[in-house]
Design a protein around this motif. Structure first.
Motif, PDB file in Angstrom:
ATOM      1  N   VAL A  53       4.136  -0.313   9.967  1.00 12.55           N
ATOM      2  CA  VAL A  53       2.985  -0.956  10.602  1.00 12.55           C
ATOM      3  C   VAL A  53       2.103   0.178  11.104  1.00 12.55           C
ATOM      4  O   VAL A  53       2.493   0.923  12.006  1.00 12.55           O
ATOM      5  N   LEU A  54       0.927   0.335  10.506  1.00 10.59           N
ATOM      6  CA  LEU A  54       0.116   1.541  10.694  1.00 10.59           C
ATOM      7  C   LEU A  54      -1.252   1.204  11.272  1.00 10.59           C
ATOM      8  O   LEU A  54      -2.043   0.497  10.646  1.00 10.59           O
ATOM      9  N   ASP A  55      -1.530   1.734  12.469  1.00 13.35           N
ATOM     10  CA  ASP A  55      -2.835   1.528  13.088  1.00 13.35           C
ATOM     11  C   ASP A  55      -3.882   2.388  12.396  1.00 13.35           C
ATOM     12  O   ASP A  55      -3.603   3.525  11.986  1.00 13.35           O
ATOM     13  N   LEU A  56      -5.092   1.848  12.257  1.00 15.17           N
ATOM     14  CA  LEU A  56      -6.160   2.591  11.593  1.00 15.17           C
ATOM     15  C   LEU A  56      -6.654   3.754  12.442  1.00 15.17           C
ATOM     16  O   LEU A  56      -6.877   4.861  11.947  1.00 15.17           O
ATOM     17  N   MET A  57      -6.823   3.522  13.748  1.00 17.76           N
ATOM     18  CA  MET A  57      -7.400   4.528  14.643  1.00 17.76           C
ATOM     19  C   MET A  57      -6.284   5.308  15.329  1.00 17.76           C
ATOM     20  O   MET A  57      -5.611   4.805  16.224  1.00 17.76           O
ATOM     21  N   LEU A  58      -6.099   6.555  14.881  1.00 14.74           N
ATOM     22  CA  LEU A  58      -5.053   7.404  15.429  1.00 14.74           C
ATOM     23  C   LEU A  58      -5.617   8.788  15.728  1.00 14.74           C
ATOM     24  O   LEU A  58      -6.587   9.219  15.103  1.00 14.74           O
ATOM     25  N   PRO A  59      -5.025   9.499  16.675  1.00  8.69           N
ATOM     26  CA  PRO A  59      -5.447  10.886  16.897  1.00  8.69           C
ATOM     27  C   PRO A  59      -5.047  11.751  15.709  1.00  8.69           C
ATOM     28  O   PRO A  59      -4.034  11.505  15.058  1.00  8.69           O
ATOM     29  N   GLY A  60      -5.860  12.759  15.408  1.00  8.64           N
ATOM     30  CA  GLY A  60      -5.580  13.591  14.243  1.00  8.64           C
ATOM     31  C   GLY A  60      -5.921  12.855  12.970  1.00  8.64           C
ATOM     32  O   GLY A  60      -6.996  12.263  12.835  1.00  8.64           O
ATOM     33  N   ALA A  61      -5.009  12.856  12.005  1.00  9.06           N
ATOM     34  CA  ALA A  61      -5.228  12.123  10.759  1.00  9.06           C
ATOM     35  C   ALA A  61      -5.265  10.631  11.035  1.00  9.06           C
ATOM     36  O   ALA A  61      -4.382  10.090  11.704  1.00  9.06           O
ATOM     37  N   ASP A  62      -6.311   9.946  10.528  1.00 15.27           N
ATOM     38  CA  ASP A  62      -6.416   8.515  10.803  1.00 15.27           C
ATOM     39  C   ASP A  62      -5.521   7.719   9.858  1.00 15.27           C
ATOM     40  O   ASP A  62      -4.901   8.256   8.939  1.00 15.27           O
ATOM     41  N   GLY A  63      -5.456   6.391  10.102  1.00 13.77           N
ATOM     42  CA  GLY A  63      -4.567   5.537   9.337  1.00 13.77           C
ATOM     43  C   GLY A  63      -4.873   5.514   7.851  1.00 13.77           C
ATOM     44  O   GLY A  63      -3.955   5.421   7.025  1.00 13.77           O
ATOM     45  N   LEU A  64      -6.148   5.577   7.486  1.00 14.88           N
ATOM     46  CA  LEU A  64      -6.506   5.560   6.070  1.00 14.88           C
ATOM     47  C   LEU A  64      -5.962   6.786   5.347  1.00 14.88           C
ATOM     48  O   LEU A  64      -5.412   6.684   4.245  1.00 14.88           O
ATOM     49  N   GLU A  65      -6.117   7.949   5.973  1.00 14.90           N
ATOM     50  CA  GLU A  65      -5.607   9.179   5.360  1.00 14.90           C
ATOM     51  C   GLU A  65      -4.087   9.147   5.264  1.00 14.90           C
ATOM     52  O   GLU A  65      -3.504   9.513   4.232  1.00 14.90           O
ATOM     53  N   LEU A  66      -3.433   8.675   6.332  1.00 16.92           N
ATOM     54  CA  LEU A  66      -1.972   8.592   6.317  1.00 16.92           C
ATOM     55  C   LEU A  66      -1.489   7.604   5.266  1.00 16.92           C
ATOM     56  O   LEU A  66      -0.495   7.852   4.576  1.00 16.92           O
ATOM     57  N   CYS A  67      -2.192   6.484   5.129  1.00 11.54           N
ATOM     58  CA  CYS A  67      -1.843   5.481   4.135  1.00 11.54           C
ATOM     59  C   CYS A  67      -1.974   6.058   2.736  1.00 11.54           C
ATOM     60  O   CYS A  67      -1.074   5.898   1.899  1.00 11.54           O
ATOM     61  N   ARG A  68      -3.068   6.731   2.466  1.00 10.24           N
ATOM     62  CA  ARG A  68      -3.294   7.326   1.140  1.00 10.24           C
ATOM     63  C   ARG A  68      -2.216   8.360   0.816  1.00 10.24           C
ATOM     64  O   ARG A  68      -1.644   8.355  -0.282  1.00 10.24           O
ATOM     65  N   ASN A  69      -1.911   9.225   1.765  1.00  4.89           N
ATOM     66  CA  ASN A  69      -0.909  10.263   1.526  1.00  4.89           C
ATOM     67  C   ASN A  69       0.484   9.672   1.328  1.00  4.89           C
ATOM     68  O   ASN A  69       1.252  10.139   0.475  1.00  4.89           O
ATOM     69  N   LEU A  70       0.804   8.645   2.101  1.00  8.00           N
ATOM     70  CA  LEU A  70       2.107   8.009   1.968  1.00  8.00           C
ATOM     71  C   LEU A  70       2.245   7.311   0.626  1.00  8.00           C
ATOM     72  O   LEU A  70       3.296   7.380  -0.029  1.00  8.00           O
ATOM     73  N   ARG A  71       1.167   6.661   0.189  1.00  7.26           N
ATOM     74  CA  ARG A  71       1.250   5.914  -1.068  1.00  7.26           C
ATOM     75  C   ARG A  71       1.420   6.830  -2.276  1.00  7.26           C
ATOM     76  O   ARG A  71       2.014   6.446  -3.279  1.00  7.26           O
ATOM     77  N   VAL A  72       0.918   8.070  -2.175  1.00  2.00           N
ATOM     78  CA  VAL A  72       1.075   9.014  -3.278  1.00  2.00           C
ATOM     79  C   VAL A  72       2.546   9.312  -3.550  1.00  2.00           C
ATOM     80  O   VAL A  72       2.966   9.457  -4.702  1.00  2.00           O
ATOM     81  N   LYS A  73       3.350   9.347  -2.493  1.00  2.00           N
ATOM     82  CA  LYS A  73       4.747   9.764  -2.656  1.00  2.00           C
ATOM     83  C   LYS A  73       5.757   8.673  -2.390  1.00  2.00           C
ATOM     84  O   LYS A  73       6.967   8.904  -2.550  1.00  2.00           O
ATOM     85  N   SER A  74       5.328   7.480  -2.008  1.00  2.00           N
ATOM     86  CA  SER A  74       6.283   6.436  -1.659  1.00  2.00           C
ATOM     87  C   SER A  74       5.692   5.051  -1.900  1.00  2.00           C
ATOM     88  O   SER A  74       4.484   4.860  -1.850  1.00  2.00           O
TER      89      SER A  74
END
Length: 243
Positions: A53-74
């Motif tokens: 469960v991933l919030d969009l607004m986060l300090p540092g890397a935002d949720g969109l960037e984290l989602c994209r990076n996670l989807r590349v490898k998982s």
């Protein structure tokens, strides 16, 4: 059993993290909570997580960037939490590979329902669809590789698809020459009912048309049936199983 399901909640709001942890644990889930992306990545490396469960607004890397990076490898399912009314962020989240989204503020019971639907959809494949997931699907001058999740034209041009584009195209390929309305498309692709103001399906259909059609303004493959929905108006054939 649901008790074996491990949910990772990523949100910088401590109150929301504590509320969701308590509620989801009461409903039989294991829950880990973190407040930012670096800790999220460390947890994912060290533990088995069944859904994020991933919030969009986060300090540092935002949720969109984290989602994209996670989807590349998982392929871990992701439910994105977004600001209410921010439609473009919801669409971007789906295109980055999120499986569903929930606008804030939300009722924890609704999040629980979404979690159950996403886990059910990603872990239980209907028998009648098992064969099609290992076969190349051919239509018009295109073929879809359901393992690599990319399109290939008759001329050999490979077109990568976002997660949301792939799910929508796969629904059309599984239901050719059948009118599907927006409610059905949302249910089949995201496991939820349509919001009257949610235009994400229409936007994704426009994107697919730009990829597939010679003239997206006069489509021959994905046609609009006025007042009813959309129809995939070409024949679909399954090729040999992929190995």
């Amino acid at each position: 059993m649901e008790k074996s399901r491990h949910i990772l909640v990523v949100d910088d709001d401590l109150e929301i993290r504590n509320l969701l942890q308590a509620y989801l644990e009461q409903n039989g889930y294991r829950v880990t909570t973190v407040g930012e992306g670096k800790t999220m990545n460390r947890v994912l490396e060290e533990q088995r997580i069944d859904l994020v469960v991933l919030d969009l607004m986060l300090p540092g890397a935002d949720g969109l960037e984290l989602c994209r990076n996670l989807r590349v490898k998982s392929k871990i399912p992701i439910i994105m939490l977004t600001a209410r009314g921010d439609e473009m962020d919801r669409i971007l989240g789906l295109e980055m590979g999120a499986d569903d989204y929930l606008p804030k503020p939300f009722n924890p019971r609704e999040l629980l329902a979404r979690i159950k639907v996403v886990l059910r959809r990603t872990t239980a494949l209907p028998f009648e669809q098992q064969e099609s997931t290992t076969r190349t699907l051919r239509f018009a001058d295109w073929s879809l590789n359901p393992i690599a999740r990319h399109l290939e034209s008759g001329a050999g041009l490979v077109v990568p698809l976002s997660g949301a584009e792939y799910r929508l195209l796969k629904v059309f390929l599984d239901h050719p020459n059948r009118v599907l309305n927006r409610d059905q498309l949302l249910d089949l692709t995201q496991g939820r009912e349509a919001d009257p103001f949610d235009r994400s399906i229409d936007v994704l259909i426009s994107r697919l048309r730009r990829r597939l059609e010679d003239d997206p303004k006069d489509p021959a493959i994905i046609k609009t049936v006025r007042g009813e929905g959309y129809i995939f108006a070409v024949q679909v054939k399954a090729g040999n199983p992929l190995t």
